[in-house]
Design a protein around this motif. Structure first.
Motif, PDB file in Angstrom:
ATOM      1  N   LYS A 254       0.818  -1.218   0.000  1.00 50.70           N
ATOM      2  CA  LYS A 254       0.000   0.000   0.000  1.00 50.70           C
ATOM      3  C   LYS A 254       0.853   1.270   0.000  1.00 50.70           C
ATOM      4  O   LYS A 254       0.579   2.229  -0.734  1.00 50.70           O
ATOM      5  CB  LYS A 254      -0.904  -0.018   1.242  1.00 50.70           C
ATOM      6  CG  LYS A 254      -1.950   1.057   1.251  1.00 50.70           C
ATOM      7  CD  LYS A 254      -2.896   0.898   2.414  1.00 50.70           C
ATOM      8  CE  LYS A 254      -3.969   1.966   2.355  1.00 50.70           C
ATOM      9  NZ  LYS A 254      -4.868   1.922   3.475  1.00 50.70           N
ATOM     10  N   GLU A 255       1.917   1.258   0.802  1.00 42.36           N
ATOM     11  CA  GLU A 255       2.743   2.474   0.917  1.00 42.36           C
ATOM     12  C   GLU A 255       3.549   2.761  -0.359  1.00 42.36           C
ATOM     13  O   GLU A 255       4.084   3.859  -0.528  1.00 42.36           O
ATOM     14  CB  GLU A 255       3.655   2.413   2.156  1.00 42.36           C
ATOM     15  CG  GLU A 255       4.673   1.291   2.200  1.00 42.36           C
ATOM     16  CD  GLU A 255       4.112  -0.052   2.684  1.00 42.36           C
ATOM     17  OE1 GLU A 255       2.876  -0.192   2.797  1.00 42.36           O
ATOM     18  OE2 GLU A 255       4.929  -0.964   2.906  1.00 42.36           O
ATOM     19  N   LYS A 256       3.634   1.775  -1.238  1.00 36.91           N
ATOM     20  CA  LYS A 256       4.382   1.983  -2.498  1.00 36.91           C
ATOM     21  C   LYS A 256       3.451   2.204  -3.690  1.00 36.91           C
ATOM     22  O   LYS A 256       3.906   2.332  -4.832  1.00 36.91           O
ATOM     23  CB  LYS A 256       5.235   0.734  -2.805  1.00 36.91           C
ATOM     24  CG  LYS A 256       6.336   0.473  -1.810  1.00 36.91           C
ATOM     25  CD  LYS A 256       7.565   1.251  -2.209  1.00 36.91           C
ATOM     26  CE  LYS A 256       8.701   0.964  -1.247  1.00 36.91           C
ATOM     27  NZ  LYS A 256       9.866   1.773  -1.500  1.00 36.91           N
ATOM     28  N   LEU A 257       2.134   2.205  -3.422  1.00 33.17           N
ATOM     29  CA  LEU A 257       1.166   2.224  -4.520  1.00 33.17           C
ATOM     30  C   LEU A 257       1.373   3.417  -5.461  1.00 33.17           C
ATOM     31  O   LEU A 257       1.498   3.250  -6.679  1.00 33.17           O
ATOM     32  CB  LEU A 257      -0.260   2.214  -3.948  1.00 33.17           C
ATOM     33  CG  LEU A 257      -1.387   2.131  -4.963  1.00 33.17           C
ATOM     34  CD1 LEU A 257      -1.300   0.836  -5.780  1.00 33.17           C
ATOM     35  CD2 LEU A 257      -2.737   2.217  -4.269  1.00 33.17           C
ATOM     36  N   ASP A 258       1.428   4.615  -4.899  1.00 36.31           N
ATOM     37  CA  ASP A 258       1.556   5.819  -5.745  1.00 36.31           C
ATOM     38  C   ASP A 258       2.847   5.766  -6.572  1.00 36.31           C
ATOM     39  O   ASP A 258       2.861   6.119  -7.752  1.00 36.31           O
ATOM     40  CB  ASP A 258       1.534   7.084  -4.892  1.00 36.31           C
ATOM     41  CG  ASP A 258       0.147   7.319  -4.291  1.00 36.31           C
ATOM     42  OD1 ASP A 258      -0.812   6.665  -4.748  1.00 36.31           O
ATOM     43  OD2 ASP A 258       0.039   8.127  -3.355  1.00 36.31           O
ATOM     44  N   GLU A 259       3.907   5.327  -5.916  1.00 33.79           N
ATOM     45  CA  GLU A 259       5.219   5.266  -6.583  1.00 33.79           C
ATOM     46  C   GLU A 259       5.181   4.263  -7.756  1.00 33.79           C
ATOM     47  O   GLU A 259       5.668   4.566  -8.847  1.00 33.79           O
ATOM     48  CB  GLU A 259       6.248   4.820  -5.535  1.00 33.79           C
ATOM     49  CG  GLU A 259       7.663   4.710  -6.039  1.00 33.79           C
ATOM     50  CD  GLU A 259       8.578   4.097  -4.956  1.00 33.79           C
ATOM     51  OE1 GLU A 259       8.414   4.419  -3.763  1.00 33.79           O
ATOM     52  OE2 GLU A 259       9.438   3.275  -5.349  1.00 33.79           O
TER      53      GLU A 259
ATOM     54  N   VAL B 214       2.463   3.127  -9.365  1.00 37.57           N
ATOM     55  CA  VAL B 214       1.541   3.626 -10.401  1.00 37.57           C
ATOM     56  C   VAL B 214       2.266   4.649 -11.279  1.00 37.57           C
ATOM     57  O   VAL B 214       2.216   4.577 -12.518  1.00 37.57           O
ATOM     58  CB  VAL B 214       0.277   4.259  -9.766  1.00 37.57           C
ATOM     59  CG1 VAL B 214      -0.495   5.066 -10.809  1.00 37.57           C
ATOM     60  CG2 VAL B 214      -0.626   3.185  -9.172  1.00 37.57           C
ATOM     61  N   ALA B 215       2.977   5.574 -10.638  1.00 36.62           N
ATOM     62  CA  ALA B 215       3.672   6.616 -11.403  1.00 36.62           C
ATOM     63  C   ALA B 215       4.744   6.000 -12.304  1.00 36.62           C
ATOM     64  O   ALA B 215       4.972   6.467 -13.428  1.00 36.62           O
ATOM     65  CB  ALA B 215       4.294   7.632 -10.452  1.00 36.62           C
TER      66      ALA B 215
ATOM     67  N   THR C 246      -0.384   5.868 -15.711  1.00 39.30           N
ATOM     68  CA  THR C 246      -1.437   6.583 -15.002  1.00 39.30           C
ATOM     69  C   THR C 246      -2.503   5.607 -14.514  1.00 39.30           C
ATOM     70  O   THR C 246      -2.682   4.534 -15.102  1.00 39.30           O
ATOM     71  CB  THR C 246      -2.134   7.617 -15.917  1.00 39.30           C
ATOM     72  OG1 THR C 246      -2.478   6.968 -17.145  1.00 39.30           O
ATOM     73  CG2 THR C 246      -1.251   8.801 -16.200  1.00 39.30           C
ATOM     74  N   SER C 247      -3.213   6.021 -13.470  1.00 39.19           N
ATOM     75  CA  SER C 247      -4.224   5.119 -12.927  1.00 39.19           C
ATOM     76  C   SER C 247      -5.627   5.650 -13.192  1.00 39.19           C
ATOM     77  O   SER C 247      -5.855   6.859 -13.261  1.00 39.19           O
ATOM     78  CB  SER C 247      -3.969   4.897 -11.439  1.00 39.19           C
ATOM     79  OG  SER C 247      -4.878   5.576 -10.662  1.00 39.19           O
TER      80      SER C 247
END
Ligand code: SF4
Length: 218
Positions: free
Chosen positions: A67-72, A74-75, A79-80
């Motif tokens: 979860k803590e790496k999700l944004d990283e 995705v980028a 794009t999500s």
């Protein structure tokens, strides 16, 4: 596109029971370009614990994203979006498979265009295109199904692979590509106007009766 250059993807995050995320790659007809494959591999090489899993809907999931790496992650992939657009299950067809009676990829794209053009619908629509009666594109158990025969296309409507699984009713036999798409369009409009909210095409067919439906869509 240079195959040595990585290409971005559109992905849909899916939360897993263990708190990790899968990132669904929103592919069309299961195809990944060399550039997209490269991008996925780059991300997997830099994020331990991830793996790639094929889905039943001809897409791929990058599994095991914390979860803590999700944004990283995705980028890094692209794009999500909250939901992948509808896809079509398409078998390799006559272009690639020795059993294929008709080419499937182009008509698969046309089916998708018809689905997109006639929504919104009471619920989701899954569709499948198969190049012969072996139906590797799962056409008999999709809401909309096309099965190639030597003379053209058979059109199936309201198939389901869920509980109370059943093949779709046949709306047409041996019709041309354009005729098949016209049947599909008519069927989608009928579904839009006659189904209850949350009702799949197959449920509507069971409620109203196959004869009524086939009659209405002649
Ligand atoms: S449905 Fe027929 S044409 Fe398509 S992959 Fe299967 S065997 Fe080949």
């Amino acid at each position: 596109m240079d195959k040595n250059v990585s290409e971005s993807l559109i992905v849909m995050p899916v939360e897993r029971k263990d708190g990790t995320y899968a990132l669904r790659l929103c592919l069309n007809q299961g195809l990944l370009t060399p550039g997209q494959t490269r991008r996925v591999l780059e991300v997997m090489e830099t994020h331990d614990g991830t793996s790639l899993r094929a889905t039943t809907g001809q897409r791929m999931n990058l599994e095991g994203v914390p979860k803590e790496k999700l944004d990283e992650v995705v980028a890094a992939l692209g794009t999500s979006i909250p939901k992948c657009p509808p896809g079509v299950s398409v078998c390799p067809g006559g272009e690639l498979c020795k059993y294929g009676q008709q080419e499937t990829r182009e008509i698969g794209d046309r089916v998708l265009d018809v689905i997109k053009a006639n929504g919104p619908y009471p619920f989701k629509i899954k569709s499948g295109v198969s190049g012969c009666g072996m139906a590797c594109g799962l056409s008999f158990v999709r809401d909309i199904g096309l099965v190639a025969i030597s003379k053209g296309w058979n059109v199936l409507y309201g198939g389901s692979a869920r509980h109370r699984a059943a093949p779709g009713v046949r709306l047409a036999k041996g019709v041309s590509e354009d005729e098949a798409l016209a049947f599909i369009e008519k069927g989608l409009i009928y579904y839009r106007e006659n189904a209850r909210k949350g009702e799949r095409i197959g449920m509507m067919v069971r409620r109203l009766g196959a004869e009524v439906i086939v009659d209405a869509l002649k």
